[in-house]
Design a protein around this motif. Structure first.
Motif, mmCIF file in Angstrom:
data_model
loop_
_atom_site.group_PDB
_atom_site.id
_atom_site.type_symbol
_atom_site.label_atom_id
_atom_site.label_comp_id
_atom_site.label_asym_id
_atom_site.label_seq_id
_atom_site.Cartn_x
_atom_site.Cartn_y
_atom_site.Cartn_z
ATOM 1 N N GLN A 90 10.669 -14.103 -16.308
ATOM 2 C CA GLN A 90 9.432 -13.353 -16.126
ATOM 3 C C GLN A 90 9.404 -12.235 -17.157
ATOM 4 O O GLN A 90 10.376 -11.488 -17.284
ATOM 5 C CB GLN A 90 9.383 -12.710 -14.735
ATOM 6 N N GLU A 91 8.274 -12.130 -17.872
ATOM 7 C CA GLU A 91 8.143 -11.109 -18.917
ATOM 8 C C GLU A 91 8.466 -9.709 -18.373
ATOM 9 O O GLU A 91 9.190 -8.942 -18.996
ATOM 10 C CB GLU A 91 6.717 -11.147 -19.473
ATOM 11 N N GLU A 92 7.936 -9.405 -17.188
ATOM 12 C CA GLU A 92 8.113 -8.052 -16.652
ATOM 13 C C GLU A 92 9.596 -7.742 -16.376
ATOM 14 O O GLU A 92 10.064 -6.632 -16.592
ATOM 15 C CB GLU A 92 7.251 -7.860 -15.395
ATOM 16 N N ASP A 93 10.365 -8.763 -15.934
ATOM 17 C CA ASP A 93 11.801 -8.564 -15.703
ATOM 18 C C ASP A 93 12.519 -8.252 -17.021
ATOM 19 O O ASP A 93 13.385 -7.379 -17.092
ATOM 20 C CB ASP A 93 12.447 -9.835 -15.105
ATOM 21 N N ARG A 138 13.831 -1.664 -20.719
ATOM 22 C CA ARG A 138 13.535 -0.233 -20.498
ATOM 23 C C ARG A 138 14.752 0.489 -19.913
ATOM 24 O O ARG A 138 15.101 1.591 -20.337
ATOM 25 C CB ARG A 138 12.364 -0.085 -19.521
ATOM 26 N N LEU A 161 11.233 -6.935 -19.676
ATOM 27 C CA LEU A 161 10.873 -5.588 -20.142
ATOM 28 C C LEU A 161 11.540 -4.506 -19.293
ATOM 29 O O LEU A 161 11.961 -3.473 -19.813
ATOM 30 C CB LEU A 161 9.344 -5.426 -20.126
ATOM 31 N N HIS A 162 11.659 -4.768 -17.980
ATOM 32 C CA HIS A 162 12.291 -3.769 -17.111
ATOM 33 C C HIS A 162 13.768 -3.566 -17.498
ATOM 34 O O HIS A 162 14.256 -2.443 -17.560
ATOM 35 C CB HIS A 162 12.185 -4.199 -15.645
#
Ligand SMILES: NC(=O)c1ccc[n+]([C@@H]2O[C@H](COP(=O)([O-])OP(=O)(O)OC[C@H]3O[C@@H](n4cnc5c(N)ncnc54)[C@H](OP(=O)(O)O)[C@@H]3O)[C@@H](O)[C@H]2O)c1
Length: 245
Positions: free
Chosen positions: A113-116, A122, A118-119
Protein backbone atom coordinates in the motif's frame (compact mmCIF):
# COMPACT_ATOMS: atom_id res chain seq x y z
CA UNK A 1 51.89 -3.31 17.45
CA UNK A 2 53.36 -2.37 20.82
CA UNK A 3 51.59 -3.46 23.97
CA UNK A 4 50.83 0.15 24.97
CA UNK A 5 49.27 0.92 21.56
CA UNK A 6 47.20 -2.24 21.76
CA UNK A 7 45.87 -1.42 25.20
CA UNK A 8 45.07 2.13 24.09
CA UNK A 9 42.99 0.77 21.20
CA UNK A 10 40.96 -1.51 23.43
CA UNK A 11 40.47 1.04 26.23
CA UNK A 12 36.86 2.09 26.48
CA UNK A 13 35.64 5.53 27.53
CA UNK A 14 32.54 4.98 29.64
CA UNK A 15 29.61 7.23 28.84
CA UNK A 16 28.89 8.94 32.16
CA UNK A 17 27.82 12.45 33.22
CA UNK A 18 26.73 13.13 29.65
CA UNK A 19 23.54 14.63 28.26
CA UNK A 20 21.74 11.94 26.31
CA UNK A 21 18.57 12.27 24.24
CA UNK A 22 16.67 9.10 23.27
CA UNK A 23 13.92 9.53 20.68
CA UNK A 24 11.21 6.85 20.80
CA UNK A 25 11.84 5.76 24.37
CA UNK A 26 8.57 4.63 25.91
CA UNK A 27 9.03 0.92 25.12
CA UNK A 28 11.32 -1.64 23.52
CA UNK A 29 14.99 -0.92 22.91
CA UNK A 30 14.53 2.85 23.42
CA UNK A 31 13.24 2.35 26.99
CA UNK A 32 16.19 0.06 27.71
CA UNK A 33 18.62 2.69 26.39
CA UNK A 34 17.12 5.18 28.85
CA UNK A 35 17.40 2.74 31.75
CA UNK A 36 21.05 1.91 31.04
CA UNK A 37 22.18 5.47 30.32
CA UNK A 38 20.64 6.53 33.65
CA UNK A 39 22.35 3.66 35.48
CA UNK A 40 25.66 4.96 34.13
CA UNK A 41 25.00 8.37 35.69
CA UNK A 42 23.94 10.31 32.62
CA UNK A 43 21.16 12.89 32.27
CA UNK A 44 18.54 11.70 29.82
CA UNK A 45 15.82 13.44 27.85
CA UNK A 46 13.48 10.72 26.60
CA UNK A 47 10.67 11.17 24.11
CA UNK A 48 7.26 9.57 23.75
CA UNK A 49 4.45 10.39 21.35
CA UNK A 50 2.00 10.46 24.26
CA UNK A 51 3.86 11.03 27.55
CA UNK A 52 0.70 10.60 29.63
CA UNK A 53 0.53 6.98 28.40
CA UNK A 54 4.28 6.27 28.72
CA UNK A 55 3.78 4.30 31.95
CA UNK A 56 7.20 2.62 32.17
CA UNK A 57 9.04 5.82 31.31
CA UNK A 58 7.05 7.82 33.85
CA UNK A 59 7.79 5.22 36.53
CA UNK A 60 11.51 5.57 35.76
CA UNK A 61 11.21 9.37 35.95
CA UNK A 62 9.73 9.06 39.47
CA UNK A 63 12.92 7.27 40.57
CA UNK A 64 15.48 9.28 38.56
CA UNK A 65 15.70 13.05 38.84
CA UNK A 66 18.05 13.06 35.82
CA UNK A 67 15.29 11.81 33.48
CA UNK A 68 12.96 14.20 31.66
CA UNK A 69 10.08 12.90 29.57
CA UNK A 70 9.19 15.01 26.53
CA UNK A 71 6.76 14.75 23.62
CA UNK A 72 7.51 14.39 19.93
CA UNK A 73 5.98 12.69 16.91
CA UNK A 74 8.77 12.25 14.37
CA UNK A 75 6.32 12.23 11.44
CA UNK A 76 5.24 15.82 12.18
CA UNK A 77 7.55 18.77 11.39
CA UNK A 78 5.43 20.99 13.64
CA UNK A 79 5.95 18.57 16.53
CA UNK A 80 9.71 18.19 15.84
CA UNK A 81 10.27 21.96 15.67
CA UNK A 82 8.31 22.66 18.86
CA UNK A 83 10.15 19.83 20.67
CA UNK A 84 13.63 20.98 19.54
CA UNK A 85 12.88 24.57 20.54
CA UNK A 86 11.78 23.45 23.99
CA UNK A 87 14.86 21.21 24.25
CA UNK A 88 17.10 24.25 23.71
CA UNK A 89 15.36 25.94 26.63
CA UNK A 90 15.93 22.89 28.83
CA UNK A 91 19.53 21.85 28.10
CA UNK A 92 22.75 23.41 26.81
CA UNK A 93 23.97 20.62 24.54
CA UNK A 94 23.30 17.09 23.39
CA UNK A 95 26.27 14.74 23.82
CA UNK A 96 24.44 11.66 22.49
CA UNK A 97 21.36 11.82 20.28
CA UNK A 98 19.88 8.33 19.84
CA UNK A 99 17.40 8.30 16.95
CA UNK A 100 15.63 5.09 17.90
CA UNK A 101 11.97 5.65 16.92
CA UNK A 102 10.88 3.37 14.13
CA UNK A 103 8.01 1.38 12.69
CA UNK A 104 7.80 -1.83 10.67
CA UNK A 105 5.35 -3.21 8.13
CA UNK A 106 5.94 -6.62 6.66
CA UNK A 107 3.66 -6.48 3.57
CA UNK A 108 5.10 -8.09 0.45
CA UNK A 109 4.61 -7.80 -3.28
CA UNK A 110 0.93 -8.04 -4.15
CA UNK A 111 -0.31 -6.40 -0.96
CA UNK A 112 1.80 -3.23 -0.87
CA UNK A 113 0.00 0.00 0.00
CA UNK A 114 1.42 3.38 -1.04
CA UNK A 115 0.42 4.98 2.27
CA UNK A 116 2.28 2.28 4.28
CA UNK A 117 5.43 2.83 2.22
CA UNK A 118 5.21 6.60 2.79
CA UNK A 119 4.48 6.20 6.51
CA UNK A 120 7.60 4.06 7.00
CA UNK A 121 9.67 6.53 4.96
CA UNK A 122 8.34 9.43 7.05
CA UNK A 123 9.05 7.67 10.36
CA UNK A 124 12.24 5.69 9.71
CA UNK A 125 14.05 7.99 7.27
CA UNK A 126 12.73 11.54 7.56
CA UNK A 127 12.22 11.22 11.33
CA UNK A 128 15.90 10.81 12.29
CA UNK A 129 16.99 13.29 9.60
CA UNK A 130 14.61 16.07 10.64
CA UNK A 131 15.20 15.48 14.35
CA UNK A 132 18.96 15.81 13.73
CA UNK A 133 18.51 18.91 11.55
CA UNK A 134 16.38 20.68 14.17
CA UNK A 135 18.64 19.75 17.10
CA UNK A 136 21.55 21.06 15.04
CA UNK A 137 19.62 24.23 14.10
CA UNK A 138 18.99 24.87 17.80
CA UNK A 139 22.76 24.76 18.34
CA UNK A 140 22.65 21.72 20.61
CA UNK A 141 25.04 19.48 18.66
CA UNK A 142 28.63 20.57 19.32
CA UNK A 143 32.11 19.27 18.62
CA UNK A 144 32.30 15.87 20.35
CA UNK A 145 28.56 15.18 20.04
CA UNK A 146 27.46 11.80 18.68
CA UNK A 147 24.28 11.14 16.69
CA UNK A 148 23.39 7.43 16.54
CA UNK A 149 20.70 6.28 14.11
CA UNK A 150 18.97 2.94 14.62
CA UNK A 151 18.84 1.14 11.33
CA UNK A 152 18.26 -2.52 10.51
CA UNK A 153 20.33 -5.12 8.73
CA UNK A 154 17.23 -5.41 6.54
CA UNK A 155 18.37 -2.14 4.93
CA UNK A 156 21.59 -3.74 3.73
CA UNK A 157 21.79 -4.43 -0.04
CA UNK A 158 24.37 -7.14 0.40
CA UNK A 159 22.52 -8.87 3.21
CA UNK A 160 19.23 -8.99 1.28
CA UNK A 161 19.09 -12.57 0.03
CA UNK A 162 15.38 -13.19 0.66
CA UNK A 163 13.59 -10.17 -0.92
CA UNK A 164 10.24 -8.89 0.41
CA UNK A 165 9.65 -6.39 3.24
CA UNK A 166 9.73 -3.55 0.69
CA UNK A 167 8.65 -0.70 2.92
CA UNK A 168 10.92 -1.55 5.86
CA UNK A 169 13.98 -2.43 3.77
CA UNK A 170 13.62 0.71 1.62
CA UNK A 171 13.06 3.07 4.57
CA UNK A 172 16.12 1.74 6.44
CA UNK A 173 18.29 1.70 3.28
CA UNK A 174 17.31 5.35 2.77
CA UNK A 175 18.17 6.04 6.43
CA UNK A 176 21.60 4.51 5.79
CA UNK A 177 22.15 6.90 2.85
CA UNK A 178 20.98 9.83 4.96
CA UNK A 179 23.26 8.80 7.85
CA UNK A 180 26.32 8.61 5.62
CA UNK A 181 25.67 12.10 4.25
CA UNK A 182 25.16 13.44 7.78
CA UNK A 183 28.44 11.80 8.85
CA UNK A 184 30.32 13.46 6.00
CA UNK A 185 28.59 16.85 6.35
CA UNK A 186 29.11 17.06 10.12
CA UNK A 187 32.67 15.74 10.18
CA UNK A 188 34.17 19.26 10.05
CA UNK A 189 32.11 20.27 13.07
CA UNK A 190 33.58 17.34 15.03
CA UNK A 191 30.19 15.60 15.23
CA UNK A 192 30.15 11.81 14.83
CA UNK A 193 27.16 10.18 13.13
CA UNK A 194 26.85 6.44 13.75
CA UNK A 195 24.62 3.75 12.29
CA UNK A 196 23.60 0.84 14.54
CA UNK A 197 21.80 -2.46 14.04
CA UNK A 198 20.32 -3.76 17.33
CA UNK A 199 20.17 -7.45 16.40
CA UNK A 200 16.90 -9.37 16.23
CA UNK A 201 15.31 -8.22 19.45
CA UNK A 202 12.28 -9.41 21.45
CA UNK A 203 10.09 -6.28 21.36
CA UNK A 204 6.59 -5.33 20.18
CA UNK A 205 8.06 -4.78 16.70
CA UNK A 206 8.99 -8.47 16.37
CA UNK A 207 6.01 -9.73 18.40
CA UNK A 208 8.65 -10.64 20.98
CA UNK A 209 10.04 -13.34 18.69
CA UNK A 210 13.63 -12.07 18.48
CA UNK A 211 16.84 -13.86 19.44
CA UNK A 212 17.94 -11.46 22.18
CA UNK A 213 16.25 -9.20 24.73
CA UNK A 214 16.26 -5.40 24.65
CA UNK A 215 18.65 -5.29 27.62
CA UNK A 216 21.35 -7.24 25.73
CA UNK A 217 20.84 -5.16 22.60
CA UNK A 218 21.04 -1.77 24.34
CA UNK A 219 24.06 -2.86 26.43
CA UNK A 220 25.89 -3.98 23.28
CA UNK A 221 25.10 -0.77 21.43
CA UNK A 222 26.10 1.48 24.33
CA UNK A 223 29.41 -0.40 24.60
CA UNK A 224 29.80 0.12 20.84
CA UNK A 225 29.42 3.89 21.36
CA UNK A 226 31.99 3.66 24.18
CA UNK A 227 34.45 1.71 22.05
CA UNK A 228 37.26 2.99 19.85
CA UNK A 229 35.55 1.84 16.65
CA UNK A 230 35.52 4.46 13.87
CA UNK A 231 31.77 5.12 14.07
CA UNK A 232 31.19 7.62 11.24
CA UNK A 233 30.72 6.05 7.79
CA UNK A 234 30.69 2.53 9.28
CA UNK A 235 27.86 0.34 10.41
CA UNK A 236 27.88 -2.09 13.35
CA UNK A 237 25.55 -4.40 15.25
CA UNK A 238 25.20 -4.85 19.02
CA UNK A 239 28.13 -7.33 18.97
CA UNK A 240 30.30 -4.64 17.32
CA UNK A 241 30.37 -6.62 14.07
CA UNK A 242 30.57 -4.48 10.94
CA UNK A 243 27.60 -4.84 8.56
CA UNK A 244 28.03 -4.52 4.77
CA UNK A 245 26.17 -1.62 3.12
N1 LIG B 1 13.36 -5.26 17.32
C1 LIG B 1 14.20 -5.60 16.38
O1 LIG B 1 14.54 -6.80 16.18
C2 LIG B 1 14.84 -4.55 15.50
C3 LIG B 1 15.72 -4.99 14.48
C4 LIG B 1 16.33 -4.04 13.67
C5 LIG B 1 16.09 -2.70 13.88
N2 LIG B 1 15.23 -2.30 14.87
C6 LIG B 1 15.02 -0.86 15.03
O2 LIG B 1 15.24 -0.49 16.38
C7 LIG B 1 14.39 0.61 16.74
C8 LIG B 1 13.60 0.26 17.99
O3 LIG B 1 12.83 -0.90 17.71
P1 LIG B 1 11.97 -1.69 18.80
O4 LIG B 1 12.09 -3.11 18.44
O5 LIG B 1 12.31 -1.22 20.16
O6 LIG B 1 10.49 -1.19 18.39
P2 LIG B 1 9.17 -0.96 19.23
O7 LIG B 1 9.17 -1.76 20.48
O8 LIG B 1 8.05 -1.15 18.26
O9 LIG B 1 9.28 0.58 19.64
C9 LIG B 1 9.27 1.57 18.67
C10 LIG B 1 9.41 2.92 19.33
O10 LIG B 1 9.34 3.92 18.28
C11 LIG B 1 8.33 4.88 18.66
N3 LIG B 1 7.70 5.50 17.50
C12 LIG B 1 7.08 4.90 16.45
N4 LIG B 1 6.58 5.84 15.62
C13 LIG B 1 6.90 7.04 16.15
C14 LIG B 1 6.65 8.39 15.76
N5 LIG B 1 5.95 8.70 14.65
N6 LIG B 1 7.14 9.38 16.55
C15 LIG B 1 7.84 9.10 17.67
N7 LIG B 1 8.08 7.85 18.11
C16 LIG B 1 7.62 6.83 17.35
C17 LIG B 1 7.31 4.06 19.44
O11 LIG B 1 6.45 4.91 20.15
P3 LIG B 1 4.85 4.54 20.32
O12 LIG B 1 4.76 3.63 21.51
O13 LIG B 1 4.20 5.85 20.49
O14 LIG B 1 4.43 3.84 19.06
C18 LIG B 1 8.25 3.23 20.30
O15 LIG B 1 8.72 3.99 21.39
C19 LIG B 1 13.52 0.90 15.51
O16 LIG B 1 14.08 1.94 14.76
C20 LIG B 1 13.59 -0.41 14.74
O17 LIG B 1 13.36 -0.24 13.35
C21 LIG B 1 14.60 -3.19 15.67
Amino acid sequence: MSRSTKSRLTTQAAIADKQVVVVGANRGIGLEFVRQFLEKGNSVVATARTPSRATDLNKLAEKHSKLTVTEVDVTSMESIKAWAKKLRGDIKQVDYLINNAGVAKWADLGSLQEEDMLHLFRTNTLGPLMITQEVLREGLLKSGSVVANMTSKMGSMEDNTSGGSYAYRASKAALNAVTKSLALDLEDKGITVALMHPGWVKTDMTNHSGLIDAQTSAAGLISLLESNKPLSCHWYDYKHEEIPW
